[in-house]
Design a protein around this motif. Structure first.
Motif, PDB file in Angstrom:
ATOM      1  N   ASP A  76       0.829  -1.203   0.000  1.00 30.17           N
ATOM      2  CA  ASP A  76       0.000   0.000   0.000  1.00 30.17           C
ATOM      3  C   ASP A  76       0.867   1.259   0.000  1.00 30.17           C
ATOM      4  O   ASP A  76       0.709   2.138  -0.833  1.00 30.17           O
ATOM      5  CB  ASP A  76      -0.907  -0.005   1.234  1.00 30.17           C
ATOM      6  N   HIS A 506      -5.585  12.844  -6.618  1.00 32.97           N
ATOM      7  CA  HIS A 506      -5.152  11.923  -7.672  1.00 32.97           C
ATOM      8  C   HIS A 506      -3.631  11.921  -7.794  1.00 32.97           C
ATOM      9  O   HIS A 506      -2.995  12.984  -7.836  1.00 32.97           O
ATOM     10  CB  HIS A 506      -5.750  12.307  -9.023  1.00 32.97           C
ATOM     11  N   ARG A 512      -0.956   5.475 -14.614  1.00 28.31           N
ATOM     12  CA  ARG A 512      -1.820   4.559 -13.872  1.00 28.31           C
ATOM     13  C   ARG A 512      -2.140   5.168 -12.513  1.00 28.31           C
ATOM     14  O   ARG A 512      -1.260   5.685 -11.830  1.00 28.31           O
ATOM     15  CB  ARG A 512      -1.153   3.191 -13.708  1.00 28.31           C
ATOM     16  N   SER A 513      -3.372   5.069 -12.096  1.00 27.31           N
ATOM     17  CA  SER A 513      -3.825   5.718 -10.871  1.00 27.31           C
ATOM     18  C   SER A 513      -3.356   4.946  -9.647  1.00 27.31           C
ATOM     19  O   SER A 513      -3.773   3.805  -9.404  1.00 27.31           O
ATOM     20  CB  SER A 513      -5.349   5.834 -10.851  1.00 27.31           C
ATOM     21  N   GLU A 516      -6.675   7.530  -6.255  1.00 22.84           N
ATOM     22  CA  GLU A 516      -7.840   7.907  -7.058  1.00 22.84           C
ATOM     23  C   GLU A 516      -8.941   8.391  -6.120  1.00 22.84           C
ATOM     24  O   GLU A 516      -9.327   7.671  -5.199  1.00 22.84           O
ATOM     25  CB  GLU A 516      -8.332   6.721  -7.890  1.00 22.84           C
ATOM     26  N   ARG A 519      -8.108   7.998  -2.483  1.00 23.64           N
ATOM     27  CA  ARG A 519      -7.933   6.674  -1.893  1.00 23.64           C
ATOM     28  C   ARG A 519      -6.883   5.881  -2.649  1.00 23.64           C
ATOM     29  O   ARG A 519      -6.755   6.001  -3.869  1.00 23.64           O
ATOM     30  CB  ARG A 519      -9.269   5.905  -1.906  1.00 23.64           C
ATOM     31  N   ARG A 520      -6.154   5.063  -1.934  1.00 25.14           N
ATOM     32  CA  ARG A 520      -5.131   4.216  -2.525  1.00 25.14           C
ATOM     33  C   ARG A 520      -5.785   3.112  -3.333  1.00 25.14           C
ATOM     34  O   ARG A 520      -6.668   2.395  -2.841  1.00 25.14           O
ATOM     35  CB  ARG A 520      -4.253   3.619  -1.415  1.00 25.14           C
ATOM     36  N   THR A 521      -5.374   2.971  -4.577  1.00 23.48           N
ATOM     37  CA  THR A 521      -5.822   1.854  -5.398  1.00 23.48           C
ATOM     38  C   THR A 521      -4.930   0.644  -5.112  1.00 23.48           C
ATOM     39  O   THR A 521      -3.997   0.710  -4.319  1.00 23.48           O
ATOM     40  CB  THR A 521      -5.745   2.200  -6.886  1.00 23.48           C
ATOM     41  N   GLN A 522      -5.194  -0.453  -5.804  1.00 21.46           N
ATOM     42  CA  GLN A 522      -4.345  -1.635  -5.645  1.00 21.46           C
ATOM     43  C   GLN A 522      -3.224  -1.680  -6.676  1.00 21.46           C
ATOM     44  O   GLN A 522      -2.471  -2.659  -6.745  1.00 21.46           O
ATOM     45  CB  GLN A 522      -5.205  -2.898  -5.750  1.00 21.46           C
ATOM     46  N   VAL A 523      -3.092  -0.637  -7.463  1.00 21.56           N
ATOM     47  CA  VAL A 523      -2.099  -0.602  -8.527  1.00 21.56           C
ATOM     48  C   VAL A 523      -0.692  -0.507  -7.938  1.00 21.56           C
ATOM     49  O   VAL A 523      -0.432   0.309  -7.059  1.00 21.56           O
ATOM     50  CB  VAL A 523      -2.366   0.590  -9.468  1.00 21.56           C
TER      51      VAL A 523
END
Length: 540
Positions: A76, A506, A512-513, A516, A519-523
């Motif tokens: 994360d 953002h 790649r986000s 977003e 909030r933290r994405t899983q990317v």
């Protein structure tokens, strides 16, 4: 196009005024910047991100990070991603985990457990710089990472923990290790010259290693020999040394701390200006706070740390030797405490490795001693022994006016020096970049917003010799941050150090986000960023 960021106030990293534009991204790079007054149709894409006038800047580059294991441990990594950091420089202060052999790895894990934890949850399946960078790429990481070869670890590997000059053969071995690390992708070399065993290196040894770094186009990043008594002399030593070696210099967490240096930032800046005007290649980084952060054991005199962690514990266990350590700390002023007699009421415990010692966290050593009815040294000695040297501290010895003056300088960049370990870490780990933007740029006007962004983006990219990062520019990597200049602020405080910032909805890496809508994405878009020479050669 893969993505169009619509109607952004572009702060492009050049320190010039912002402008309104649509920014289009394809294959991870900025493909088009369509200003609001440009002719022709606006770019379109399957995905439209409406900026609504928010500021769009290059991703922030943390020039001084201690996320060497955190990137592997914590996918994360919101501590940095939520701040808009898209690239961190690791391997700081002369101590990290490559290059090593099995013996050195065990020693370095022990010696910097207060910075990064003991690493029991990490599979150390590398031994070289290239192997470590490969591991980051293979696992996938939250943000990009560059690496500095740690001179203290190199000395530990080739010489050991002895306080003596290196032999000719040992110096040759150190040069080979630095050369190999640079070929494998390191961007330079760091030192921790108030930490053992790196502090045992003399100028001739450091100059020889810097010549190797310079041959690869890298830079030297020293935590120099004093930030207290003798600070200016320590800065001058690094300038002189790197000029002799023909090596670029980047001064780590450049500050003027302790009472002896109050109001002396102009002296430092004059020294740097004279060197710059004479042709020196110098930059520096700072964090926008007054307290520092390190380990309690780092305060000890260097002679007490010779031989490594077990030798330190043995000396602390001996009453006569412990009394000598105390005298150096409280009366003489140890080199570990920058030549200044320690003030126990400035030493706040920020984290302990042993859960049984957690009650000390958030209190100064002096306060803890009063509660226990004992002298501060007795408490400090108890902590060092019972925590097996793993205690981290905040040291409240900085000066606000020094901080402000240094951050205005023409070669200044931002670095968090963020240690993520401990129950109560320094808030800089979670707050440095929004604190620059919100407090020092918007609220205090120390820097304009455009200047501040340049300090955090294009200047560090130039030091790292990154030809496609640090600006919002066509053809550059789409490492981008959208933030609200009116609300961006650090959430972290000394009371709540892990609170996330506000006003940064953002964050993108290679288009790649990563963050977003706040909030933290899983990317996991990060990867190793290797030196220009190593990347061109395809080194791995």
């Amino acid at each position: 196009m893969d993505l169009v960021i619509r109607d952004a106030a572009v702060i492009d990293g050049t320190a010039t005024p912002s402008y309104r534009a649509d920014v289009a991204v394809i294959d991870g790079r900025i493909a088009e910047i369509h200003r609001e007054d440009s002719p022709g149709p606006r770019p379109t894409a399957a995905r439209i991100l409406d900026a609504g006038g928010l500021a769009l800047s290059p991703g922030f580059i943390d020039m001084h990070a201690h996320s060497d294991l955190a990137l592997l441990r914590d996918p994360d990594h919101s501590a940095k991603a939520a701040q808009g950091v898209t690239l961190e420089v690791l391997g700081q202060d002369g101590l990290s985990y490559a290059p090593v052999d099995d013996r050195t790895l065990a020693q370095v894990r022990r010696s910097i457990s207060g910075w990064n934890g003991d690493g029991e949850d990490i599979d150390f399946d590398w031994r070289t710089v290239g192997g470590y960078l490969d591991r980051l790429d293979r696992q996938g990481i939250a943000v990009n990472a560059a690496y500095l070869i740690p001179q203290g670890t190199v000395r530990m590997y080739a010489v050991g923990w002895e306080d003596r000059p290196a032999t000719g053969a040992e110096l040759d071995r150190m040069r080979q290790l630095v050369d190999q690390g640079m070929r494998e992708g390191a961007v330079g070399m760091s030192s921790g010259l108030t930490y053992t065993p790196g502090m045992y290196a003399d100028d001739a040894e450091l100059t020889a290693l810097c010549r190797v770094v310079a041959a690869h186009g890298g830079y030297y990043c020293p935590h120099h020999r004093s930030y207290g008594a003798g600070a200016l002399e320590a800065y001058e030593e690094m300038v002189r040394l790197t000029r002799s070696a023909g090596c670029a210099l980047h001064l780590a967490h450049a500050t003027m701390n302790f009472g002896v240096n109050e109001g002396r930032a102009p002296d430092l800046l004059a020294l740097l200006d004279d060197a710059l005007d004479a042709g020196a290649d110098i930059s520096l980084d700072t964090y926008p706070y007054t307290p520092g952060c390190t380990t309690l054991v780092a305060m000890l005199p260097s002679w007490a740390s010779e031989g490594g962690p077990e030798s330190v514990l043995a000396r602390l266990a001996d009453d006569a030797t412990a009394a000598r350590i105390r005298h150096d700390l409280e009366v003489t002023g140890s080199d570990g405490c920058h030549g200044v007699p320690i003030e126990w009421d400035t030493i706040e415990i920020s984290g302990t490795g042993a859960p049984a010692l957690a009650a000390y966290v958030g209190r100064t050593v002096a306060e803890s001693a009063r509660l226990r009815g004992e002298e501060p040294w007795v408490t400090a000695r108890r902590l060092l022994v019972e925590d097996r040297l793993g205690t981290t501290i905040l040291q409240h010895v900085g000066h606000e006016e020094n901080v402000r003056q240094i951050m205005r300088h023409r070669v200044h960049t931002g670095g968090s020096d963020g240690i993520l370990q401990g129950d109560k870490p320094h808030p800089r780990a979670y707050g440095t970049f929004p604190h620059y933007l919100g407090h020092y740029a918007r609220e205090l006007g120390i820097l304009s917003l455009e200047e501040c962004v340049a300090h955090l983006t294009s200047r560090p990219a130039a030091r790292l010799r990154l030809a496609d990062r640090g600006h919002v520019r066509e053809g550059y990597r789409a490492d981008l941050v959208l933030f609200d200049p009116e609300t961006v602020a650090a959430g972290s405080t000394f009371e709540e150090p892990r609170a996330l910032p506000s006003g940064i909805p953002h964050v993108l890496i290679d288009g790649r986000s990563v963050i977003e809508d706040g909030r933290r994405t899983q990317v996991l878009a990060g990867r190793s960023v290797r030196s220009a020479g190593a990347a061109a050669a395809g080194a791995r």
